[in-house]
Design a protein around this motif. Sequence first.
Motif, PDB file in Angstrom:
ATOM      1  N   MET A   1      -2.058 -11.029  -5.890  1.00  0.00           N
ATOM      2  CA  MET A   1      -0.936 -10.142  -6.082  1.00  0.00           C
ATOM      3  C   MET A   1      -0.917  -9.593  -7.515  1.00  0.00           C
ATOM      4  SD  MET A   1       1.482  -8.849  -4.458  1.00  0.00           S
ATOM      5  CE  MET A   1       3.004  -8.043  -4.647  1.00  0.00           C
ATOM      6  N   ARG A   2      -1.257 -10.473  -8.464  1.00  0.00           N
ATOM      7  CA  ARG A   2      -1.271 -10.041  -9.868  1.00  0.00           C
ATOM      8  C   ARG A   2      -2.325  -8.971 -10.107  1.00  0.00           C
ATOM      9  NH1 ARG A   2      -0.484 -15.102 -13.934  1.00  0.00           N
ATOM     10  NH2 ARG A   2       1.680 -14.572 -14.352  1.00  0.00           N
ATOM     11  N   LYS A   3      -3.494  -9.143  -9.474  1.00  0.00           N
ATOM     12  CA  LYS A   3      -4.562  -8.160  -9.634  1.00  0.00           C
ATOM     13  C   LYS A   3      -4.134  -6.804  -9.078  1.00  0.00           C
ATOM     14  CE  LYS A   3      -8.575 -11.154  -9.754  1.00  0.00           C
ATOM     15  NZ  LYS A   3      -9.867 -11.473  -9.158  1.00  0.00           N
ATOM     16  N   LEU A   4      -3.427  -6.822  -7.963  1.00  0.00           N
ATOM     17  CA  LEU A   4      -2.955  -5.575  -7.367  1.00  0.00           C
ATOM     18  C   LEU A   4      -1.960  -4.886  -8.299  1.00  0.00           C
ATOM     19  CD1 LEU A   4      -2.831  -3.641  -4.950  1.00  0.00           C
ATOM     20  CD2 LEU A   4      -0.970  -5.053  -4.056  1.00  0.00           C
ATOM     21  N   LEU A   5      -1.032  -5.640  -8.843  1.00  0.00           N
ATOM     22  CA  LEU A   5      -0.050  -5.062  -9.768  1.00  0.00           C
ATOM     23  C   LEU A   5      -0.728  -4.534 -11.030  1.00  0.00           C
ATOM     24  CD1 LEU A   5       2.948  -7.548  -9.474  1.00  0.00           C
ATOM     25  CD2 LEU A   5       2.831  -5.185  -8.683  1.00  0.00           C
ATOM     26  N   ALA A   6      -1.713  -5.272 -11.529  1.00  0.00           N
ATOM     27  CA  ALA A   6      -2.437  -4.818 -12.714  1.00  0.00           C
ATOM     28  C   ALA A   6      -3.192  -3.532 -12.413  1.00  0.00           C
ATOM     29  CB  ALA A   6      -3.392  -5.905 -13.191  1.00  0.00           C
ATOM     30  N   SER A   7      -3.812  -3.452 -11.239  1.00  0.00           N
ATOM     31  CA  SER A   7      -4.536  -2.239 -10.856  1.00  0.00           C
ATOM     32  C   SER A   7      -3.601  -1.046 -10.728  1.00  0.00           C
ATOM     33  CB  SER A   7      -5.262  -2.452  -9.529  1.00  0.00           C
ATOM     34  OG  SER A   7      -6.196  -3.490  -9.640  1.00  0.00           O
ATOM     35  N   VAL A   8      -2.452  -1.260 -10.113  1.00  0.00           N
ATOM     36  CA  VAL A   8      -1.471  -0.181  -9.971  1.00  0.00           C
ATOM     37  C   VAL A   8      -0.989   0.269 -11.344  1.00  0.00           C
ATOM     38  CG1 VAL A   8       0.855   0.349  -9.118  1.00  0.00           C
ATOM     39  CG2 VAL A   8      -0.773  -0.844  -7.647  1.00  0.00           C
ATOM     40  N   PHE A   9      -0.756  -0.667 -12.242  1.00  0.00           N
ATOM     41  CA  PHE A   9      -0.305  -0.324 -13.593  1.00  0.00           C
ATOM     42  C   PHE A   9      -1.350   0.505 -14.338  1.00  0.00           C
ATOM     43  CE2 PHE A   9      -0.114  -1.407 -18.135  1.00  0.00           C
ATOM     44  CZ  PHE A   9       1.145  -0.894 -18.434  1.00  0.00           C
ATOM     45  N   VAL A  10      -2.623   0.096 -14.236  1.00  0.00           N
ATOM     46  CA  VAL A  10      -3.698   0.828 -14.921  1.00  0.00           C
ATOM     47  C   VAL A  10      -3.810   2.249 -14.368  1.00  0.00           C
ATOM     48  CG1 VAL A  10      -6.204   0.928 -15.219  1.00  0.00           C
ATOM     49  CG2 VAL A  10      -4.992  -1.209 -15.600  1.00  0.00           C
ATOM     50  N   VAL A  11      -3.758   2.384 -13.053  1.00  0.00           N
ATOM     51  CA  VAL A  11      -3.848   3.713 -12.443  1.00  0.00           C
ATOM     52  C   VAL A  11      -2.658   4.571 -12.856  1.00  0.00           C
ATOM     53  CG1 VAL A  11      -3.790   4.956 -10.239  1.00  0.00           C
ATOM     54  CG2 VAL A  11      -5.273   2.968 -10.511  1.00  0.00           C
ATOM     55  N   ALA A  12      -1.462   3.981 -12.877  1.00  0.00           N
ATOM     56  CA  ALA A  12      -0.272   4.735 -13.284  1.00  0.00           C
ATOM     57  C   ALA A  12      -0.368   5.179 -14.734  1.00  0.00           C
ATOM     58  CB  ALA A  12       0.976   3.878 -13.071  1.00  0.00           C
ATOM     59  N   MET A  13      -0.920   4.346 -15.587  1.00  0.00           N
ATOM     60  CA  MET A  13      -1.078   4.721 -16.996  1.00  0.00           C
ATOM     61  C   MET A  13      -2.090   5.846 -17.146  1.00  0.00           C
ATOM     62  SD  MET A  13       1.069   3.084 -18.742  1.00  0.00           S
ATOM     63  CE  MET A  13       0.473   3.423 -20.376  1.00  0.00           C
ATOM     64  N   MET A  14      -3.157   5.785 -16.364  1.00  0.00           N
ATOM     65  CA  MET A  14      -4.180   6.830 -16.459  1.00  0.00           C
ATOM     66  C   MET A  14      -3.649   8.162 -15.957  1.00  0.00           C
ATOM     67  SD  MET A  14      -7.572   4.624 -15.405  1.00  0.00           S
ATOM     68  CE  MET A  14      -8.402   6.003 -14.753  1.00  0.00           C
ATOM     69  N   VAL A  15      -2.867   8.141 -14.893  1.00  0.00           N
ATOM     70  CA  VAL A  15      -2.314   9.369 -14.340  1.00  0.00           C
ATOM     71  C   VAL A  15      -1.207   9.906 -15.230  1.00  0.00           C
ATOM     72  CG1 VAL A  15      -1.012  10.317 -12.383  1.00  0.00           C
ATOM     73  CG2 VAL A  15      -2.949   8.804 -11.981  1.00  0.00           C
ATOM     74  N   GLY A  16      -0.423   9.016 -15.796  1.00  0.00           N
ATOM     75  CA  GLY A  16       0.723   9.421 -16.600  1.00  0.00           C
ATOM     76  C   GLY A  16       0.381   9.896 -17.998  1.00  0.00           C
ATOM     77  N   CYS A  17      -0.805   9.537 -18.497  1.00  0.00           N
ATOM     78  CA  CYS A  17      -1.175   9.925 -19.855  1.00  0.00           C
ATOM     79  C   CYS A  17      -1.617  11.383 -19.881  1.00  0.00           C
ATOM     80  CB  CYS A  17      -2.317   9.052 -20.382  1.00  0.00           C
ATOM     81  SG  CYS A  17      -1.828   7.361 -20.656  1.00  0.00           S
ATOM     82  N   PRO A  18      -1.097  12.143 -20.803  1.00  0.00           N
ATOM     83  CA  PRO A  18      -1.554  13.530 -20.895  1.00  0.00           C
ATOM     84  C   PRO A  18      -2.969  13.584 -21.462  1.00  0.00           C
ATOM     85  CG  PRO A  18      -0.055  13.043 -22.688  1.00  0.00           C
ATOM     86  CD  PRO A  18      -0.076  11.832 -21.784  1.00  0.00           C
ATOM     87  N   VAL A  19      -3.694  14.617 -21.078  1.00  0.00           N
ATOM     88  CA  VAL A  19      -5.052  14.801 -21.569  1.00  0.00           C
ATOM     89  C   VAL A  19      -4.972  15.289 -23.008  1.00  0.00           C
ATOM     90  CG1 VAL A  19      -7.196  16.062 -21.206  1.00  0.00           C
ATOM     91  CG2 VAL A  19      -5.828  15.355 -19.257  1.00  0.00           C
TER      92      VAL A  19
END
Length: 166
Positions: A1-19
């Motif tokens: 479960m922790r790995k899933l949450l960590a993966s979701v967090f990383v993806v959200a940070m990558m999508v949310g960060c402006p180029v």
Amino acid sequence: MRKLLASVFVVAMMVGCPVAYAVQPDEIMSDPVKEARARDLSRELRCMVCQNQSIDDSDAPLARDLRLLVRERIATGDSDSQVIDFLVARYGEFVLLKPRFTPHTLLLWLLPPLALIGGGLALWIYSRRRSNNSGSPTDPSLLHLTEEEEARLDRLLAADAPDKQA
């Protein structure tokens, strides 16, 4: 479960960060058409410091100077080809990310296809030789042992036979 949450967090940070763009706000031209031309030209020009980045992507001071020079030339009314020709005359062909097809760059453009054709030809020749060698031999005398070879083989097998039974 922790790995899933960590993966979701990383993806959200990558999508949310402006180029992060290298072009600074003070470089942008007021006319959007000219700015689009400048950005297109900047994507075709190599940063002389970074060497594998366009000046549009590079944060190097020289890249900034080149971006400003491109915008300055566009503002004076130069066409795209005039801007490119000016920069090539000043910095050489190396400033172009995609070099022109000229007699000077002929080897650069033709070497990859020639190497690919040569490699394919070498593989074809290798496979032909290998298939010819793996087939039946052409000399029928190579298929049969001589009497001396048969006698030696019998001696070797006889000497080896008691060891295997023990």
